[in-house]
Design a protein around this motif. Structure first.
Motif, short mmCIF file in Angstrom:
data_model
loop_
_atom_site.label_atom_id
_atom_site.label_comp_id
_atom_site.label_asym_id
_atom_site.label_seq_id
_atom_site.Cartn_x
_atom_site.Cartn_y
_atom_site.Cartn_z
N THR A 21 35.10 41.50 38.12
CA THR A 21 34.30 41.61 39.34
C THR A 21 32.97 42.28 39.03
O THR A 21 32.81 42.94 38.00
CB THR A 21 35.03 42.43 40.40
OG1 THR A 21 35.23 43.78 39.90
CG2 THR A 21 36.40 41.84 40.74
N GLN A 22 32.03 42.15 39.95
CA GLN A 22 30.74 42.82 39.76
C GLN A 22 30.93 44.32 39.60
O GLN A 22 30.26 44.95 38.77
CB GLN A 22 29.84 42.52 40.97
CG GLN A 22 28.50 43.23 40.92
CD GLN A 22 27.60 42.82 42.06
OE1 GLN A 22 27.00 41.76 42.05
NE2 GLN A 22 27.53 43.67 43.09
N THR A 23 31.84 44.88 40.38
CA THR A 23 32.10 46.32 40.27
C THR A 23 32.61 46.68 38.89
O THR A 23 32.19 47.68 38.30
CB THR A 23 33.10 46.76 41.35
OG1 THR A 23 32.56 46.49 42.64
CG2 THR A 23 33.41 48.24 41.24
N ALA A 24 33.52 45.87 38.35
CA ALA A 24 34.06 46.13 37.02
C ALA A 24 33.02 45.93 35.92
O ALA A 24 33.08 46.58 34.87
CB ALA A 24 35.26 45.23 36.76
N MET A 33 45.50 40.11 38.63
CA MET A 33 46.56 39.84 37.66
C MET A 33 47.86 39.46 38.36
O MET A 33 48.62 38.60 37.89
CB MET A 33 46.77 41.05 36.75
CG MET A 33 45.57 41.39 35.88
SD MET A 33 45.80 42.88 34.88
CE MET A 33 46.70 42.20 33.49
N ALA A 34 48.11 40.06 39.51
CA ALA A 34 49.34 39.79 40.25
C ALA A 34 49.35 38.38 40.83
O ALA A 34 50.42 37.83 41.12
CB ALA A 34 49.51 40.81 41.38
N ALA A 35 48.16 37.79 41.00
CA ALA A 35 48.08 36.44 41.55
C ALA A 35 48.54 35.39 40.54
O ALA A 35 48.79 34.23 40.91
CB ALA A 35 46.65 36.14 41.99
N ASN A 36 48.63 35.77 39.28
CA ASN A 36 49.13 34.88 38.23
C ASN A 36 48.39 33.54 38.20
O ASN A 36 48.98 32.46 38.16
CB ASN A 36 50.64 34.63 38.41
CG ASN A 36 51.26 34.02 37.15
OD1 ASN A 36 50.79 34.26 36.05
ND2 ASN A 36 52.33 33.25 37.35
N SER A 37 47.06 33.65 38.25
CA SER A 37 46.20 32.48 38.23
C SER A 37 45.09 32.72 37.22
O SER A 37 44.70 33.88 36.98
CB SER A 37 45.62 32.23 39.62
OG SER A 37 44.75 31.11 39.64
N PRO A 38 44.53 31.67 36.58
CA PRO A 38 43.45 31.87 35.61
C PRO A 38 42.25 32.58 36.24
O PRO A 38 41.95 32.39 37.42
CB PRO A 38 43.10 30.44 35.19
CG PRO A 38 44.33 29.65 35.44
CD PRO A 38 44.93 30.25 36.68
N TYR A 39 41.59 33.41 35.45
CA TYR A 39 40.42 34.14 35.93
C TYR A 39 39.17 33.26 35.83
O TYR A 39 39.02 32.49 34.90
CB TYR A 39 40.18 35.40 35.10
CG TYR A 39 41.38 36.30 34.97
CD1 TYR A 39 42.19 36.59 36.06
CD2 TYR A 39 41.70 36.88 33.74
CE1 TYR A 39 43.29 37.41 35.93
CE2 TYR A 39 42.80 37.71 33.60
CZ TYR A 39 43.60 37.98 34.70
OH TYR A 39 44.68 38.79 34.57
N ALA A 40 38.25 33.43 36.77
CA ALA A 40 36.95 32.76 36.69
C ALA A 40 36.13 33.44 35.60
O ALA A 40 36.03 34.67 35.55
CB ALA A 40 36.22 32.85 38.04
N LYS A 41 35.56 32.64 34.71
CA LYS A 41 34.82 33.18 33.56
C LYS A 41 33.36 33.43 33.93
O LYS A 41 32.73 32.65 34.66
CB LYS A 41 34.89 32.19 32.39
CG LYS A 41 36.29 31.89 31.89
CD LYS A 41 36.94 33.12 31.29
CE LYS A 41 38.23 32.77 30.55
NZ LYS A 41 39.26 32.19 31.42
#
Length: 262
Positions: free
Chosen positions: A140-143, A212-220
């Motif tokens: 995320t932008q915050t991260a 991570m809990a959503a168990n879905s690929p992350y947007a790059k």
């Protein structure tokens, strides 16, 4: 000493400089806000603030009080040897300084004269991320603000001064550090700045765990964009953190939890 479930502590306002009293009020407010935003661990952990105009000293909480109880007058002034220089009389409670807190906070204040405040937390989100091999991800932008955050490997409960050197080396000149299998630490030139860093780090940890809990690929996000975003959060590119937010946060406390000023 205790009345209606509250410690009765005489005011320290007349026993310190106006600058120290202001530091005490701001630090007490920070304790209340860390509790309010769900980042406290009962009486564990510590937040410290350098005493203005007094080299080699800082303010820290008495070990045994909850964050929601901390007031400007209950804070202890200690030196870099962990010796208590001033503080209230807690009577039979005999509250003092926690050894682990003194080791960590003394290390930072002694090595980083630019740091005015140090915050260390054991929130559920930060502890969880600190235990992940991947660490904090720039999801995320915050991260992305923490793209180059430091990491410090776990060496047991921080009771030995021998760990101070590696702790400081891992923090470097940065504002945030993940303590592996432990929690997180942030620093700032002011209490408001350190709280701003900690609040954002907490949000970054919580949002990562949710993703991570959503168990879905992350947007790059392209590396160049990550670097540019990180750079936008660096000193010199915008106003100091906490400068705008801190007065508003104090007003929030004044409306809901004004006892911190006593």
């Amino acid at each position: 000493m205790v009345q209606d479930g509250m410690l009765q502590i005489p005011s320290m306002k007349g026993q310190c400089s106006p600058e120290e009293w202001e530091a005490r009020v701001n630090l007490a407010a920070c304790y209340r806000l860390v509790e309010m935003y769900g980042m406290s661990d009962m009486m564990a952990n510590h937040i410290s603030a350098r005493v203005p105009g007094e080299e080699g000293t800082y303010l820290i909480n008495p070990y045994g009080m909850m964050y929601e109880e901390i007031t400007a007058s209950c804070l202890l002034k200690v030196d870099h040897d962990g010796k208590i220089l001033s503080g209230p009389d807690f009577g039979d409670l005999k509250y003092g300084v926690n050894k682990a807190g003194a080791v960590i906070h003394t290390a930072v204040h002694a090595a980083r004269p630019d740091v005015g405040c140090v915050i260390h937390t054991h929130s559920w989100a930060s502890m969880a991320v600190s235990s992940l091999e991947c660490g904090l991800l720039p999801l995320t932008q915050t991260a992305m603000r923490f793209l180059k955050i430091g990491y410090h490997d776990y060496q047991g409960v921080v009771l030995n001064e021998s760990e101070q050197e590696s702790l400081i080396a891992d923090l470097g000149t940065g504002e945030a550090l993940i303590l592996r299998n432990h929690g997180v630490l942030t620093v700032g030139r002011s209490v408001g700045e350190a709280f701003n860093w900690m609040h954002r780090l907490e949000l970054a940890c919580r949002s990562q765990l949710a993703a991570m809990a959503a168990n879905s690929p992350y947007a790059k996000v392209p590396q160049q964009v990550l670097e540019e975003t990180w750079n936008n959060y660096q000193p010199g590119t915008r106003r100091p953190y906490g400068l705008m937010e801190w007065p508003a946060l104090l007003r929030k406390l004044d409306r809901t939890d004004p006892g911190y000023k006593s």
